[in-house]
Design a protein around this motif. Structure first.
Motif, PDB file in Angstrom:
ATOM      1  N   GLY A 280      26.368  86.303  38.610  1.00 22.22           N
ATOM      2  CA  GLY A 280      25.294  85.503  38.026  1.00 22.22           C
ATOM      3  C   GLY A 280      25.142  84.175  38.740  1.00 22.22           C
ATOM      4  O   GLY A 280      24.035  83.769  39.096  1.00 22.22           O
ATOM      5  N   MET A 312      21.241  84.384  32.979  1.00 21.86           N
ATOM      6  CA  MET A 312      21.538  85.250  31.834  1.00 21.86           C
ATOM      7  C   MET A 312      22.825  86.033  32.060  1.00 21.86           C
ATOM      8  O   MET A 312      23.672  86.127  31.161  1.00 21.86           O
ATOM      9  N   ALA A 315      25.662  83.875  31.451  1.00 19.04           N
ATOM     10  CA  ALA A 315      25.917  83.632  30.025  1.00 19.04           C
ATOM     11  C   ALA A 315      26.602  84.833  29.383  1.00 19.04           C
ATOM     12  O   ALA A 315      27.591  84.676  28.656  1.00 19.04           O
ATOM     13  N   PHE A 316      26.109  86.048  29.675  1.00 13.73           N
ATOM     14  CA  PHE A 316      26.717  87.237  29.085  1.00 13.73           C
ATOM     15  C   PHE A 316      28.118  87.451  29.651  1.00 13.73           C
ATOM     16  O   PHE A 316      28.994  87.989  28.974  1.00 13.73           O
ATOM     17  N   ASN A 324      26.540  84.510  24.141  1.00 15.40           N
ATOM     18  CA  ASN A 324      25.670  85.686  24.032  1.00 15.40           C
ATOM     19  C   ASN A 324      24.366  85.334  23.337  1.00 15.40           C
ATOM     20  O   ASN A 324      23.291  85.780  23.743  1.00 15.40           O
ATOM     21  N   GLY A 327      22.308  83.542  25.765  1.00 14.45           N
ATOM     22  CA  GLY A 327      21.809  84.467  26.786  1.00 14.45           C
ATOM     23  C   GLY A 327      20.632  85.280  26.271  1.00 14.45           C
ATOM     24  O   GLY A 327      19.617  85.434  26.956  1.00 14.45           O
ATOM     25  N   HIS A 330      17.654  83.084  25.913  1.00 11.21           N
ATOM     26  CA  HIS A 330      17.094  82.773  27.229  1.00 11.21           C
ATOM     27  C   HIS A 330      16.292  83.954  27.766  1.00 11.21           C
ATOM     28  O   HIS A 330      15.247  83.766  28.378  1.00 11.21           O
ATOM     29  N   SER A 392      17.533  77.217  25.236  1.00 13.36           N
ATOM     30  CA  SER A 392      18.497  78.235  25.638  1.00 13.36           C
ATOM     31  C   SER A 392      19.359  77.751  26.805  1.00 13.36           C
ATOM     32  O   SER A 392      20.565  77.978  26.821  1.00 13.36           O
ATOM     33  N   GLU A 393      18.730  77.053  27.771  1.00 18.24           N
ATOM     34  CA  GLU A 393      19.534  76.569  28.904  1.00 18.24           C
ATOM     35  C   GLU A 393      20.542  75.529  28.437  1.00 18.24           C
ATOM     36  O   GLU A 393      21.697  75.515  28.869  1.00 18.24           O
ATOM     37  N   ILE A 396      23.406  77.301  26.826  1.00 17.44           N
ATOM     38  CA  ILE A 396      24.288  77.954  27.808  1.00 17.44           C
ATOM     39  C   ILE A 396      25.198  76.909  28.447  1.00 17.44           C
ATOM     40  O   ILE A 396      26.418  77.092  28.554  1.00 17.44           O
TER      41      ILE A 396
END
Lengths: 478, 219
Positions: A280, A312, A315-316, A324, A327, A330, A392-393, A396
């Motif tokens: 990633g 993503m 993140a996962f 999660n 992610g 996002h 979301s960012e 993360i």
């Protein structure tokens, strides 16, 4: 009486058959919108229904989330396409016969993606994803220019290698499940495999996951397996670019995450987390730097998709409920924002008759409303508040910072580099003296505005019901 | 049971040998012949599995492999190459010696990976798996080191032969027939791409390098 999970697959497939027989592209375009609306309704129905596990289909919070995004963006893209595609006939890039083919293929692609999402069978999931990929290959080559054929060929070669490796991985998972579950269909049923993963041979699972990671990772567009992605985005029709970035990459990621869940069931097998974190990050940072060298607006945003898919996967790979959650959020935000960007790019390409940055300047003078929409969409994808991508960012980065402070620096660096490129390009296209022609724009701006409003709303206020839903899906991911 | 195992093992071994043969051919015609030989061996291996394990549905897979990949596609590609008239030679990215060495390393790798797996189902699937994986990886290698469109297609199809061998070796795996049909569609599309789009007519060559120059970014 059919079930909701059957409807999300069967409605698009039936529509594909009907649309293939409908002459006249205007009727076809309207039929495409109606079918996509019906599929979206089925998606909502699926969302409200209870989770079910059958021998062929599985419905849980995790894949319902993907189906909901898939059918929503499918619907808005069909709307956009209906107002956009007539222009391609006027300019002579497409003939009505090809357009009929295009509408049928659009529905077949949506059906295949939904099939991959609701399948409870690793073979069926593979078949759905393979079909969707093959259809997009044909769509990318639709204009039949030398560039389009080159893009389709490259996509074909790389996607087929991905398909083959993923299939080999699927066979290996079957071999791992077979001594535990016995011969036959049950050893390919995802829910049974996951329940018994702890009794499977860890070495075989490791080997399977490596093949699956490379195979499906090619589809996700992870560096260094991304080479097909920018060309495929740039040379196909714009609605297909929106669907590729917004949906197909997600479906491939979904397949990868399902197998990650399987691996988590066997503690003796290797942990996919660190591998995904590294892949990633490499994709994120690589794509962020590549953004600076792009001269074609669709290739530029395709690299931005690689960047976000990288984030993503990072993140996962970190895992845990919060990462999660971030992610998944996002992913939803990226799908909505990136497809709205491609809608805007479609407008720009119609207005200017080109995709080259050098010939797209001064939009704020020639097309003020389009310039505002494009600017908002680009600021949203760049991760500025108050848009949902920022939320979301931020999540993360903060969750990474709380667990591994030094590691958080890398994605933050990649995002900043990407941010710079986005602002630089935005400034060039929006401001300055307009160059080149300024055509009238026929395409509807409703889908673009709708997506941006959803992303804005998500950034300002996430309804508790939605938060609970995302949280449950994140818990399923482990 | 023992004899059945030996024979399927022998056929898989022949396929692997042909995979190596594919790597060192100098002429496209020879590559196509070697590929046809590999496909026919695959058809025999699948038919043998169908007969000895009493899985009649596999006969369909064997027939498809024999007709489509053993005869139709090689003949069609032969005709394309003849009609194009140029590029009878295989264009290489790396030399034959290097390709063969890497191929050997890949065979070793697949053996080493498979040995770690606990013996499943009396060890039958395990050896087949190592051979099939080696064939898949060699096909992959061929796609990388040979850059002509026809040889890339052959590399892919050889990879796919390995996949079908693996799927056949997996006892009782469902969907093998369906997947072999799906793959045949994929190959048909590949050939379609070479034929109908007539890359030659647009670019005057089927060398992938020429396609690379058509990338929009370098306009």
């Amino acid at each position: 009486m059919i079930e909701a999970y059957q409807a999300v697959v069967l409605v698009p497939y039936a529509a594909a058959l009907v649309l293939a027989a409908v002459p006249g592209y205007r009727v076809g375009a309207i039929g495409n919108v109606i079918a996509s609306a019906a599929a979206f309704a089925a998606g909502l129905w699926l969302m409200l229904g209870p989770p079910t596990v059958g021998s062929y289909a599985i419905v849980d919070e995790f894949n319902v989330l993907f189906v909901a995004i898939n059918t929503l963006v499918g619907f808005t893209t069909a709307l956009f396409s209906a107002s956009y595609i007539g222009h391609e006939i006027e300019t002579g890039r497409l003939s009505p016969g090809f357009l009929r083919f295009y509408h049928a293929m659009f529905q077949a692609m949506m059906g295949s993606m939904n099939l991959a999402l609701v399948a409870n069978n690793i073979g069926l999931m593979w078949v759905g994803l393979e079909l969707a990929t093959l259809i997009t290959v044909v769509m990318v080559g639709l204009y039949r220019t030398p560039q389009a054929i080159e893009a389709a060929w490259k996509y074909f070669i790389l996607a087929s290698v991905g398909i083959s490796l993923a299939f080999f991985g699927t066979i290996l998972v079957y071999l791992a499940g077979q001594p535990v579950l016995g011969e036959g269909l049950q050893s390919m049923t995802w829910s049974l495999l996951q329940a018994t993963a702890v009794r499977m041979d860890p070495a075989l699972l490791d080997l399977a996951f490596i093949f699956l990671l490379i195979g499906y990772g090619t589809k996700v567009g992870l560096a260094p397996l991304h080479a097909w992605l920018p060309d495929a985005h740039a040379e196909g029709p714009t609605p297909i670019s929106a669907v590729l970035s917004g949906l197909l990459l997600n479906v491939a990621l979904y397949a990868l995450l399902r197998f990650k869940m399987l691996m988590a069931g066997q503690p003796a097998a290797l942990d996919p987390g660190p591998i995904m974190v590294v892949m990633g990050l490499v994709s994120l940072i690589f794509a962020a730097f590549m953004l600076y060298q792009r001269r074609d607006i669709k290739r530029f945003f395709a690299y931005s998709s690689i960047e976000h898919m990288g984030l993503m996967v990072f993140a996962f790979g970190m895992g845990g409920p919060l990462a999660n959650f971030a992610g998944l959020l996002h992913m939803a935000m990226h799908s909505l924002t990136k497809s709205s960007i491609f809608f805007a790019v479609g407008h720009v390409a119609q207005a200017k008759g080109t995709q080259r940055f050098a010939e797209i300047r001064g939009l704020s003078v020639s097309h003020p409303r389009l310039a505002v929409a494009l600017a908002l969409a680009v600021l949203a994808i760049a991760g500025l508040p108050p848009f949902g991508v920022f939320t979301s960012e931020f999540l993360i980065l903060t969750t990474t910072f709380a667990r591994q402070p030094w590691l958080a620096l890398l994605p933050a660096f990649g995002l900043l580099v990407g941010f710079g490129a986005l602002l630089l390009r935005l400034q060039d296209t929006i401001f300055g003296e307009p160059v080149g022609p300024a055509h009238r724009v026929d395409a509807s701006s409703v889908p673009m505005v709708l997506h941006l409003m959803l992303v804005l709303a998500a950034g300002l206020y996430l309804p508790p019901a939605l938060v609970i839903w995302f949280r449950r899906a994140a818990e399923l991911l482990g | 049971m023992k004899l059945a195992y030996e024979i399927s093992h022998l056929l898989a071994g022949v396929m692997l040998v042909v995979s190596f043969a594919l790597l060192y051919q100098q002429r496209i015609a020879a590559v196509l012949n070697a590929f046809a030989a590999q496909s026919i061996t695959l058809a025999l291996a699948v038919a043998w599995a169908a007969w000895s394990e009493d899985r009649p549905d596999l006969f369909i897979t064997a027939t498809i492999a024999f007709l489509l990949k053993g005869i139709v596609i090689p003949v069609a590609l032969h005709r394309t190459v003849t009609r194009l008239g140029v590029h009878r030679e295989v264009e290489k990215v790396v030399g034959v010696g290097m390709a063969l060495l890497v191929g050997l390393a890949l065979c070793g790798l697949s053996q080493a990976l498979v040995v770690k797996i606990a013996p499943v189902a009396a060890g039958l699937a395990r050896d087949e798996l190592a051979l099939a994986m080696a064939i898949v990886l060699l096909g992959f290698l061929m796609m990388i080191v040979r850059r002509n469109a026809v040889t890339q297609v052959v590399g892919f199809m050889s990879m796919e032969n390995g996949l079908i061998l693996a799927a056949t070796g997996a006892q009782g795996m469902p969907l093998v027939v369906e997947v072999s049909v799906a793959f045949s569609v994929l190959i048909a599309l590949f050939v379609f791409a070479v034929f109908v789009f007539r890359i030659r007519e647009r670019f005057d060559t089927i060398d992938i390098e020429a396609l690379d120059r058509m990338r929009g970014d370098r306009r």
